[in-house]
Design an enzyme around this catalytic site. Structure first.
Site, PDB file in Angstrom:
ATOM      1  N   SER A  34       0.851  -1.191   0.000  1.00 12.39           N
ATOM      2  CA  SER A  34       0.000   0.000   0.000  1.00 12.39           C
ATOM      3  C   SER A  34       0.885   1.239   0.000  1.00 12.39           C
ATOM      4  O   SER A  34       2.015   1.198   0.518  1.00 12.39           O
ATOM      5  CB  SER A  34      -0.861   0.003   1.269  1.00 12.39           C
ATOM      6  OG  SER A  34      -1.550   1.238   1.386  1.00 12.39           O
ATOM      7  N   TYR A  47      -2.674  -1.546  10.357  1.00 15.05           N
ATOM      8  CA  TYR A  47      -2.700  -1.752   8.900  1.00 15.05           C
ATOM      9  C   TYR A  47      -1.419  -1.210   8.277  1.00 15.05           C
ATOM     10  O   TYR A  47      -0.738  -1.905   7.512  1.00 15.05           O
ATOM     11  CB  TYR A  47      -3.924  -1.041   8.296  1.00 15.05           C
ATOM     12  CG  TYR A  47      -4.015  -1.145   6.788  1.00 15.05           C
ATOM     13  CD1 TYR A  47      -4.665  -2.210   6.182  1.00 15.05           C
ATOM     14  CD2 TYR A  47      -3.450  -0.161   5.968  1.00 15.05           C
ATOM     15  CE1 TYR A  47      -4.748  -2.302   4.792  1.00 15.05           C
ATOM     16  CE2 TYR A  47      -3.529  -0.248   4.590  1.00 15.05           C
ATOM     17  CZ  TYR A  47      -4.179  -1.325   4.001  1.00 15.05           C
ATOM     18  OH  TYR A  47      -4.262  -1.411   2.635  1.00 15.05           O
TER      19      TYR A  47
HETATM   20  N1  LIG Z   1      -8.519  -0.143  -1.919  1.00 17.61           N
HETATM   21  C1  LIG Z   1      -7.494   0.562  -1.478  1.00 17.61           C
HETATM   22  O1  LIG Z   1      -7.591   1.788  -1.303  1.00 17.61           O
HETATM   23  C2  LIG Z   1      -6.192  -0.107  -1.195  1.00 17.61           C
HETATM   24  C3  LIG Z   1      -5.058   0.704  -1.071  1.00 17.61           C
HETATM   25  C4  LIG Z   1      -3.843   0.096  -0.800  1.00 17.61           C
HETATM   26  C5  LIG Z   1      -3.763  -1.276  -0.663  1.00 17.61           C
HETATM   27  N2  LIG Z   1      -4.892  -2.049  -0.781  1.00 17.61           N
HETATM   28  C6  LIG Z   1      -4.759  -3.487  -0.609  1.00 17.61           C
HETATM   29  O2  LIG Z   1      -5.310  -4.148  -1.714  1.00 17.61           O
HETATM   30  C7  LIG Z   1      -5.703  -5.473  -1.326  1.00 17.61           C
HETATM   31  C8  LIG Z   1      -7.118  -5.723  -1.832  1.00 17.61           C
HETATM   32  O3  LIG Z   1      -7.999  -4.850  -1.138  1.00 17.61           O
HETATM   33  P1  LIG Z   1      -9.304  -4.230  -1.822  1.00 17.61           P
HETATM   34  O4  LIG Z   1      -9.177  -2.778  -1.740  1.00 17.61           O
HETATM   35  O5  LIG Z   1      -9.548  -4.873  -3.107  1.00 17.61           O
HETATM   36  O6  LIG Z   1     -10.435  -4.612  -0.748  1.00 17.61           O
HETATM   37  P2  LIG Z   1     -11.462  -5.816  -0.711  1.00 17.61           P
HETATM   38  O7  LIG Z   1     -12.371  -5.762  -1.883  1.00 17.61           O
HETATM   39  O8  LIG Z   1     -12.057  -5.792   0.656  1.00 17.61           O
HETATM   40  O9  LIG Z   1     -10.548  -7.113  -0.894  1.00 17.61           O
HETATM   41  C9  LIG Z   1      -9.953  -7.784   0.169  1.00 17.61           C
HETATM   42  C10 LIG Z   1     -10.055  -9.272  -0.121  1.00 17.61           C
HETATM   43  O10 LIG Z   1      -9.304  -9.998   0.856  1.00 17.61           O
HETATM   44  C11 LIG Z   1     -10.035 -11.169   1.206  1.00 17.61           C
HETATM   45  N3  LIG Z   1      -9.653 -11.566   2.558  1.00 17.61           N
HETATM   46  C12 LIG Z   1      -9.794 -10.829   3.681  1.00 17.61           C
HETATM   47  N4  LIG Z   1      -9.382 -11.544   4.749  1.00 17.61           N
HETATM   48  C13 LIG Z   1      -8.952 -12.748   4.270  1.00 17.61           C
HETATM   49  C14 LIG Z   1      -8.423 -13.919   4.885  1.00 17.61           C
HETATM   50  N5  LIG Z   1      -8.242 -13.999   6.220  1.00 17.61           N
HETATM   51  N6  LIG Z   1      -8.075 -14.953   4.107  1.00 17.61           N
HETATM   52  C15 LIG Z   1      -8.257 -14.897   2.755  1.00 17.61           C
HETATM   53  N7  LIG Z   1      -8.780 -13.832   2.123  1.00 17.61           N
HETATM   54  C16 LIG Z   1      -9.122 -12.764   2.884  1.00 17.61           C
HETATM   55  C17 LIG Z   1     -11.499 -10.770   1.098  1.00 17.61           C
HETATM   56  O11 LIG Z   1     -12.345 -11.884   0.794  1.00 17.61           O
HETATM   57  P3  LIG Z   1     -13.132 -12.710   1.933  1.00 17.61           P
HETATM   58  O12 LIG Z   1     -13.823 -11.702   2.790  1.00 17.61           O
HETATM   59  O13 LIG Z   1     -14.031 -13.604   1.146  1.00 17.61           O
HETATM   60  O14 LIG Z   1     -12.097 -13.482   2.697  1.00 17.61           O
HETATM   61  C18 LIG Z   1     -11.483  -9.784  -0.058  1.00 17.61           C
HETATM   62  O15 LIG Z   1     -11.792 -10.439  -1.278  1.00 17.61           O
HETATM   63  C19 LIG Z   1      -5.578  -5.513   0.190  1.00 17.61           C
HETATM   64  O16 LIG Z   1      -4.357  -6.145   0.538  1.00 17.61           O
HETATM   65  C20 LIG Z   1      -5.521  -4.043   0.571  1.00 17.61           C
HETATM   66  O17 LIG Z   1      -4.848  -3.832   1.787  1.00 17.61           O
HETATM   67  C21 LIG Z   1      -6.092  -1.489  -1.060  1.00 17.61           C
END
Ligand SMILES: NC(=O)c1ccc[n+]([C@@H]2O[C@H](COP(=O)([O-])OP(=O)(O)OC[C@H]3O[C@@H](n4cnc5c(N)ncnc54)[C@H](OP(=O)(O)O)[C@@H]3O)[C@@H](O)[C@H]2O)c1
Length: 309
Positions: A198, A211
Protein backbone atom coordinates in the site's frame (compact mmCIF):
# COMPACT_ATOMS: atom_id res chain seq x y z
CA UNK A 1 8.06 18.49 12.29
CA UNK A 2 10.00 18.75 9.06
CA UNK A 3 12.16 21.87 9.35
CA UNK A 4 12.56 22.17 5.59
CA UNK A 5 9.02 23.29 4.95
CA UNK A 6 8.92 25.86 7.79
CA UNK A 7 12.15 27.75 7.37
CA UNK A 8 13.48 29.67 4.36
CA UNK A 9 16.82 28.69 2.94
CA UNK A 10 20.02 30.53 3.81
CA UNK A 11 19.31 33.34 1.32
CA UNK A 12 15.99 33.99 3.06
CA UNK A 13 13.91 32.77 0.12
CA UNK A 14 11.68 29.72 0.05
CA UNK A 15 12.76 27.12 -2.49
CA UNK A 16 10.38 25.88 -5.22
CA UNK A 17 9.94 22.64 -3.29
CA UNK A 18 9.14 24.48 -0.05
CA UNK A 19 6.48 26.55 -1.83
CA UNK A 20 4.96 23.54 -3.58
CA UNK A 21 4.87 21.56 -0.34
CA UNK A 22 3.30 24.46 1.55
CA UNK A 23 0.68 24.78 -1.19
CA UNK A 24 -0.09 21.11 -0.89
CA UNK A 25 -0.52 21.47 2.86
CA UNK A 26 -2.90 24.41 2.75
CA UNK A 27 -5.26 22.81 0.22
CA UNK A 28 -8.52 22.15 2.09
CA UNK A 29 -9.86 18.71 2.95
CA UNK A 30 -7.19 16.69 1.21
CA UNK A 31 -8.16 13.03 1.15
CA UNK A 32 -5.88 10.08 0.55
CA UNK A 33 -5.68 10.22 -3.22
CA UNK A 34 -5.84 14.01 -3.39
CA UNK A 35 -3.04 14.35 -0.87
CA UNK A 36 -1.02 11.81 -2.71
CA UNK A 37 -1.49 13.61 -6.00
CA UNK A 38 -0.77 17.04 -4.48
CA UNK A 39 2.36 15.78 -2.82
CA UNK A 40 3.54 14.30 -6.08
CA UNK A 41 3.99 17.92 -7.24
CA UNK A 42 1.79 18.22 -10.34
CA UNK A 43 3.68 19.11 -13.49
CA UNK A 44 6.95 17.84 -12.08
CA UNK A 45 7.60 14.17 -12.87
CA UNK A 46 9.19 12.18 -10.06
CA UNK A 47 12.97 12.25 -10.25
CA UNK A 48 13.86 9.29 -12.50
CA UNK A 49 16.61 8.37 -10.05
CA UNK A 50 13.99 7.81 -7.39
CA UNK A 51 11.93 5.46 -9.57
CA UNK A 52 12.09 1.82 -8.49
CA UNK A 53 14.54 -0.62 -9.96
CA UNK A 54 13.48 -2.74 -12.91
CA UNK A 55 13.04 -6.49 -12.99
CA UNK A 56 15.49 -8.79 -14.74
CA UNK A 57 15.93 -7.74 -18.31
CA UNK A 58 13.35 -10.01 -19.89
CA UNK A 59 9.64 -9.68 -20.52
CA UNK A 60 7.15 -11.14 -18.10
CA UNK A 61 4.99 -13.77 -19.75
CA UNK A 62 1.45 -12.54 -19.15
CA UNK A 63 -0.36 -15.39 -20.87
CA UNK A 64 -0.44 -19.15 -20.48
CA UNK A 65 0.23 -19.05 -16.72
CA UNK A 66 -1.65 -20.69 -13.88
CA UNK A 67 -2.41 -17.88 -11.46
CA UNK A 68 -3.56 -17.82 -7.83
CA UNK A 69 -5.07 -14.55 -6.60
CA UNK A 70 -5.94 -14.32 -2.90
CA UNK A 71 -8.85 -12.00 -2.25
CA UNK A 72 -9.70 -12.40 -5.93
CA UNK A 73 -13.47 -12.33 -5.44
CA UNK A 74 -13.71 -8.57 -4.80
CA UNK A 75 -12.05 -5.21 -5.40
CA UNK A 76 -8.48 -5.05 -6.66
CA UNK A 77 -8.08 -8.84 -6.62
CA UNK A 78 -11.18 -9.25 -8.75
CA UNK A 79 -9.93 -6.61 -11.19
CA UNK A 80 -6.59 -8.40 -11.52
CA UNK A 81 -8.35 -11.76 -11.86
CA UNK A 82 -10.48 -10.46 -14.70
CA UNK A 83 -7.45 -9.06 -16.54
CA UNK A 84 -5.36 -12.20 -16.08
CA UNK A 85 -8.29 -14.32 -17.23
CA UNK A 86 -8.79 -12.22 -20.35
CA UNK A 87 -5.07 -12.47 -21.14
CA UNK A 88 -5.40 -16.24 -21.42
CA UNK A 89 -4.26 -17.45 -18.02
CA UNK A 90 -5.84 -20.13 -15.85
CA UNK A 91 -6.99 -18.16 -12.79
CA UNK A 92 -7.84 -19.52 -9.34
CA UNK A 93 -9.31 -17.03 -6.86
CA UNK A 94 -9.23 -17.78 -3.12
CA UNK A 95 -10.61 -16.22 0.05
CA UNK A 96 -12.90 -17.04 2.98
CA UNK A 97 -16.35 -16.48 1.40
CA UNK A 98 -17.09 -19.20 -1.13
CA UNK A 99 -20.33 -17.56 -2.32
CA UNK A 100 -18.52 -14.34 -3.20
CA UNK A 101 -15.81 -16.26 -5.06
CA UNK A 102 -18.37 -18.30 -6.97
CA UNK A 103 -20.34 -15.20 -7.98
CA UNK A 104 -17.16 -13.70 -9.46
CA UNK A 105 -16.02 -16.92 -11.14
CA UNK A 106 -19.47 -17.35 -12.71
CA UNK A 107 -18.75 -14.26 -14.84
CA UNK A 108 -15.49 -15.68 -16.22
CA UNK A 109 -15.83 -19.18 -17.66
CA UNK A 110 -12.98 -21.41 -16.56
CA UNK A 111 -12.05 -19.37 -13.50
CA UNK A 112 -11.73 -21.63 -10.43
CA UNK A 113 -12.37 -20.97 -6.73
CA UNK A 114 -10.85 -22.33 -3.52
CA UNK A 115 -11.59 -21.28 0.03
CA UNK A 116 -8.70 -20.01 2.10
CA UNK A 117 -8.24 -18.17 5.38
CA UNK A 118 -4.68 -16.87 5.38
CA UNK A 119 -4.84 -16.40 9.18
CA UNK A 120 -4.91 -20.17 9.74
CA UNK A 121 -1.39 -21.67 9.57
CA UNK A 122 -2.51 -25.31 9.24
CA UNK A 123 -5.20 -24.30 6.76
CA UNK A 124 -2.63 -22.48 4.60
CA UNK A 125 -0.39 -25.57 4.53
CA UNK A 126 -3.38 -27.75 3.52
CA UNK A 127 -4.42 -25.19 0.91
CA UNK A 128 -0.91 -25.09 -0.59
CA UNK A 129 -0.75 -28.89 -0.85
CA UNK A 130 -4.21 -29.03 -2.41
CA UNK A 131 -3.70 -26.27 -4.99
CA UNK A 132 -0.40 -27.79 -6.14
CA UNK A 133 -2.09 -31.17 -6.52
CA UNK A 134 -5.10 -29.76 -8.39
CA UNK A 135 -3.15 -27.25 -10.49
CA UNK A 136 0.42 -28.55 -10.88
CA UNK A 137 1.19 -25.81 -13.43
CA UNK A 138 0.66 -23.08 -10.81
CA UNK A 139 3.43 -20.51 -11.37
CA UNK A 140 2.01 -17.07 -10.45
CA UNK A 141 0.84 -16.01 -6.98
CA UNK A 142 -0.80 -12.70 -6.12
CA UNK A 143 -0.72 -12.15 -2.35
CA UNK A 144 -3.56 -9.64 -2.46
CA UNK A 145 -5.97 -10.49 0.42
CA UNK A 146 -6.14 -7.85 3.10
CA UNK A 147 -8.28 -6.08 5.66
CA UNK A 148 -8.28 -2.57 7.09
CA UNK A 149 -9.55 -1.63 10.54
CA UNK A 150 -9.80 1.76 12.21
CA UNK A 151 -8.04 1.70 15.62
CA UNK A 152 -7.91 4.20 18.47
CA UNK A 153 -4.71 3.30 20.31
CA UNK A 154 -6.03 4.96 23.50
CA UNK A 155 -9.18 2.81 23.49
CA UNK A 156 -8.35 -0.68 22.27
CA UNK A 157 -10.21 -3.97 22.67
CA UNK A 158 -9.04 -6.01 25.67
CA UNK A 159 -8.02 -8.88 23.40
CA UNK A 160 -6.51 -6.58 20.74
CA UNK A 161 -8.56 -8.50 18.19
CA UNK A 162 -8.26 -5.90 15.40
CA UNK A 163 -4.51 -5.69 15.87
CA UNK A 164 -4.11 -9.48 15.75
CA UNK A 165 -6.45 -9.94 12.80
CA UNK A 166 -4.72 -7.24 10.80
CA UNK A 167 -1.23 -8.66 11.32
CA UNK A 168 -2.41 -12.22 10.66
CA UNK A 169 -4.23 -11.25 7.46
CA UNK A 170 -1.95 -8.60 5.99
CA UNK A 171 1.50 -9.84 7.05
CA UNK A 172 1.74 -13.33 8.56
CA UNK A 173 -0.83 -14.75 6.13
CA UNK A 174 0.92 -13.83 2.88
CA UNK A 175 4.33 -14.71 4.35
CA UNK A 176 3.12 -18.20 5.35
CA UNK A 177 1.42 -18.75 1.98
CA UNK A 178 4.64 -17.71 0.23
CA UNK A 179 6.65 -20.09 2.42
CA UNK A 180 4.25 -22.94 1.67
CA UNK A 181 4.34 -22.37 -2.11
CA UNK A 182 8.02 -21.51 -2.66
CA UNK A 183 9.21 -25.14 -3.00
CA UNK A 184 6.67 -25.68 -5.78
CA UNK A 185 7.30 -22.34 -7.53
CA UNK A 186 11.02 -23.13 -7.70
CA UNK A 187 10.29 -26.14 -9.90
CA UNK A 188 8.75 -24.00 -12.67
CA UNK A 189 10.67 -22.43 -15.60
CA UNK A 190 9.36 -18.96 -14.68
CA UNK A 191 7.40 -18.06 -11.58
CA UNK A 192 6.12 -14.74 -10.32
CA UNK A 193 5.08 -13.57 -6.85
CA UNK A 194 3.16 -10.29 -6.67
CA UNK A 195 2.63 -8.78 -3.22
CA UNK A 196 0.03 -6.07 -2.64
CA UNK A 197 1.27 -3.59 -0.06
CA UNK A 198 0.00 0.00 0.00
CA UNK A 199 1.03 3.63 -0.34
CA UNK A 200 0.33 3.60 3.40
CA UNK A 201 3.39 1.36 3.83
CA UNK A 202 5.42 4.52 3.22
CA UNK A 203 3.32 7.20 4.95
CA UNK A 204 0.91 6.03 7.67
CA UNK A 205 -2.75 6.95 7.81
CA UNK A 206 -2.62 7.36 11.58
CA UNK A 207 -6.18 6.15 12.22
CA UNK A 208 -5.19 2.70 10.85
CA UNK A 209 -1.92 2.11 12.71
CA UNK A 210 -1.66 -1.67 12.57
CA UNK A 211 -2.70 -1.75 8.90
CA UNK A 212 0.08 0.67 7.99
CA UNK A 213 2.62 -1.14 10.17
CA UNK A 214 1.75 -4.49 8.59
CA UNK A 215 2.00 -3.06 5.06
CA UNK A 216 5.35 -1.42 5.84
CA UNK A 217 6.61 -4.76 7.13
CA UNK A 218 5.21 -6.56 4.08
CA UNK A 219 7.05 -4.11 1.81
CA UNK A 220 10.29 -4.83 3.65
CA UNK A 221 9.70 -8.60 3.46
CA UNK A 222 9.06 -8.25 -0.28
CA UNK A 223 12.41 -6.52 -0.79
CA UNK A 224 14.20 -9.32 1.09
CA UNK A 225 12.26 -11.99 -0.79
CA UNK A 226 13.26 -10.47 -4.14
CA UNK A 227 16.89 -10.30 -3.06
CA UNK A 228 16.99 -13.87 -1.74
CA UNK A 229 15.31 -15.20 -4.90
CA UNK A 230 17.49 -13.24 -7.33
CA UNK A 231 19.35 -16.36 -8.45
CA UNK A 232 16.21 -18.45 -8.84
CA UNK A 233 13.62 -18.45 -11.62
CA UNK A 234 11.11 -16.64 -9.40
CA UNK A 235 10.56 -12.91 -9.88
CA UNK A 236 9.01 -10.77 -7.16
CA UNK A 237 6.86 -7.69 -7.74
CA UNK A 238 5.06 -5.30 -5.43
CA UNK A 239 1.82 -3.44 -6.08
CA UNK A 240 1.49 -0.44 -3.73
CA UNK A 241 -1.91 1.10 -4.47
CA UNK A 242 -3.05 4.58 -3.47
CA UNK A 243 -6.63 4.96 -2.22
CA UNK A 244 -8.75 2.95 -4.67
CA UNK A 245 -12.56 2.77 -4.83
CA UNK A 246 -13.22 -0.67 -3.31
CA UNK A 247 -15.10 -1.81 -0.20
CA UNK A 248 -11.89 -2.35 1.80
CA UNK A 249 -13.58 -0.01 4.28
CA UNK A 250 -17.38 0.30 4.14
CA UNK A 251 -18.31 3.21 1.85
CA UNK A 252 -14.81 3.58 0.37
CA UNK A 253 -16.00 2.69 -3.12
CA UNK A 254 -18.08 5.89 -3.13
CA UNK A 255 -15.26 8.23 -2.06
CA UNK A 256 -14.76 10.65 -4.97
CA UNK A 257 -11.11 11.35 -4.12
CA UNK A 258 -10.14 7.69 -4.38
CA UNK A 259 -8.95 6.27 -7.67
CA UNK A 260 -11.62 4.47 -9.74
CA UNK A 261 -10.89 0.74 -9.70
CA UNK A 262 -10.84 0.20 -13.50
CA UNK A 263 -8.34 3.06 -13.92
CA UNK A 264 -6.11 1.60 -11.20
CA UNK A 265 -6.19 -1.86 -12.74
CA UNK A 266 -5.48 -0.52 -16.26
CA UNK A 267 -2.48 1.54 -15.10
CA UNK A 268 -1.11 -1.38 -13.07
CA UNK A 269 -1.44 -3.85 -15.94
CA UNK A 270 0.20 -1.34 -18.32
CA UNK A 271 3.26 -1.32 -16.04
CA UNK A 272 3.29 -5.13 -16.00
CA UNK A 273 3.45 -5.13 -19.79
CA UNK A 274 6.64 -3.03 -19.85
CA UNK A 275 9.86 -4.88 -20.74
CA UNK A 276 11.10 -5.29 -18.12
CA UNK A 277 8.38 -4.16 -15.71
CA UNK A 278 9.34 -2.06 -12.66
CA UNK A 279 9.60 -4.28 -9.60
CA UNK A 280 7.33 -1.84 -7.78
CA UNK A 281 4.15 -1.25 -9.77
CA UNK A 282 3.27 2.31 -8.79
CA UNK A 283 0.45 4.28 -10.39
CA UNK A 284 0.93 8.05 -10.56
CA UNK A 285 -1.41 8.71 -7.63
CA UNK A 286 0.85 6.89 -5.16
CA UNK A 287 4.22 8.44 -6.06
CA UNK A 288 3.74 11.29 -3.58
CA UNK A 289 3.45 8.78 -0.74
CA UNK A 290 6.14 6.39 -2.00
CA UNK A 291 8.82 9.08 -2.17
CA UNK A 292 7.64 11.47 0.56
CA UNK A 293 10.38 10.55 3.03
CA UNK A 294 13.15 10.42 0.44
CA UNK A 295 12.15 13.89 -0.84
CA UNK A 296 11.84 15.50 2.61
CA UNK A 297 8.03 15.67 2.65
CA UNK A 298 7.26 12.93 5.18
CA UNK A 299 5.77 15.05 7.99
CA UNK A 300 3.72 17.04 5.50
CA UNK A 301 2.39 13.81 4.02
CA UNK A 302 1.43 12.37 7.43
CA UNK A 303 -0.39 15.62 8.25
CA UNK A 304 -2.21 15.64 4.93
CA UNK A 305 -3.45 12.08 5.32
CA UNK A 306 -4.50 12.39 8.95
CA UNK A 307 -7.93 13.85 8.18
CA UNK A 308 -8.69 11.40 5.39
CA UNK A 309 -11.80 9.21 5.16
N1 LIG B 1 -8.52 -0.14 -1.92
C1 LIG B 1 -7.49 0.56 -1.48
O1 LIG B 1 -7.59 1.79 -1.30
C2 LIG B 1 -6.19 -0.11 -1.20
C3 LIG B 1 -5.06 0.70 -1.07
C4 LIG B 1 -3.84 0.10 -0.80
C5 LIG B 1 -3.76 -1.28 -0.66
N2 LIG B 1 -4.89 -2.05 -0.78
C6 LIG B 1 -4.76 -3.49 -0.61
O2 LIG B 1 -5.31 -4.15 -1.71
C7 LIG B 1 -5.70 -5.47 -1.33
C8 LIG B 1 -7.12 -5.72 -1.83
O3 LIG B 1 -8.00 -4.85 -1.14
P1 LIG B 1 -9.30 -4.23 -1.82
O4 LIG B 1 -9.18 -2.78 -1.74
O5 LIG B 1 -9.55 -4.87 -3.11
O6 LIG B 1 -10.43 -4.61 -0.75
P2 LIG B 1 -11.46 -5.82 -0.71
O7 LIG B 1 -12.37 -5.76 -1.88
O8 LIG B 1 -12.06 -5.79 0.66
O9 LIG B 1 -10.55 -7.11 -0.89
C9 LIG B 1 -9.95 -7.78 0.17
C10 LIG B 1 -10.05 -9.27 -0.12
O10 LIG B 1 -9.30 -10.00 0.86
C11 LIG B 1 -10.03 -11.17 1.21
N3 LIG B 1 -9.65 -11.57 2.56
C12 LIG B 1 -9.79 -10.83 3.68
N4 LIG B 1 -9.38 -11.54 4.75
C13 LIG B 1 -8.95 -12.75 4.27
C14 LIG B 1 -8.42 -13.92 4.89
N5 LIG B 1 -8.24 -14.00 6.22
N6 LIG B 1 -8.08 -14.95 4.11
C15 LIG B 1 -8.26 -14.90 2.76
N7 LIG B 1 -8.78 -13.83 2.12
C16 LIG B 1 -9.12 -12.76 2.88
C17 LIG B 1 -11.50 -10.77 1.10
O11 LIG B 1 -12.35 -11.88 0.79
P3 LIG B 1 -13.13 -12.71 1.93
O12 LIG B 1 -13.82 -11.70 2.79
O13 LIG B 1 -14.03 -13.60 1.15
O14 LIG B 1 -12.10 -13.48 2.70
C18 LIG B 1 -11.48 -9.78 -0.06
O15 LIG B 1 -11.79 -10.44 -1.28
C19 LIG B 1 -5.58 -5.51 0.19
O16 LIG B 1 -4.36 -6.14 0.54
C20 LIG B 1 -5.52 -4.04 0.57
O17 LIG B 1 -4.85 -3.83 1.79
C21 LIG B 1 -6.09 -1.49 -1.06
Amino acid sequence: MNKERKEPDQKGAFSRRQILTAAALTAPAIAVLGASAALAQPGKPANPQTRPQMARNRPIRLTGNTVLITGGGTGIGRGLAEQMHQLGNKVIIASRRRAVLEATAAEFPGMEVMTLDVRDPAGVRRFAAEIVERYPDLNVVFNNAGIMRRENLLDQQADLADMHDTIETNLNGPMRLTAALLPHLQTKPQSIIVNTTSGLAFVPLVTRPTYCAAKAAFHSYTVSLRYQLRKTRIEVFEIAPPGVQTELMPGQSRQPNYMPLPEFINQTMAQFRQTPPPVELLVDGVLGLRYAEREGRFDAAVDSLSGAF
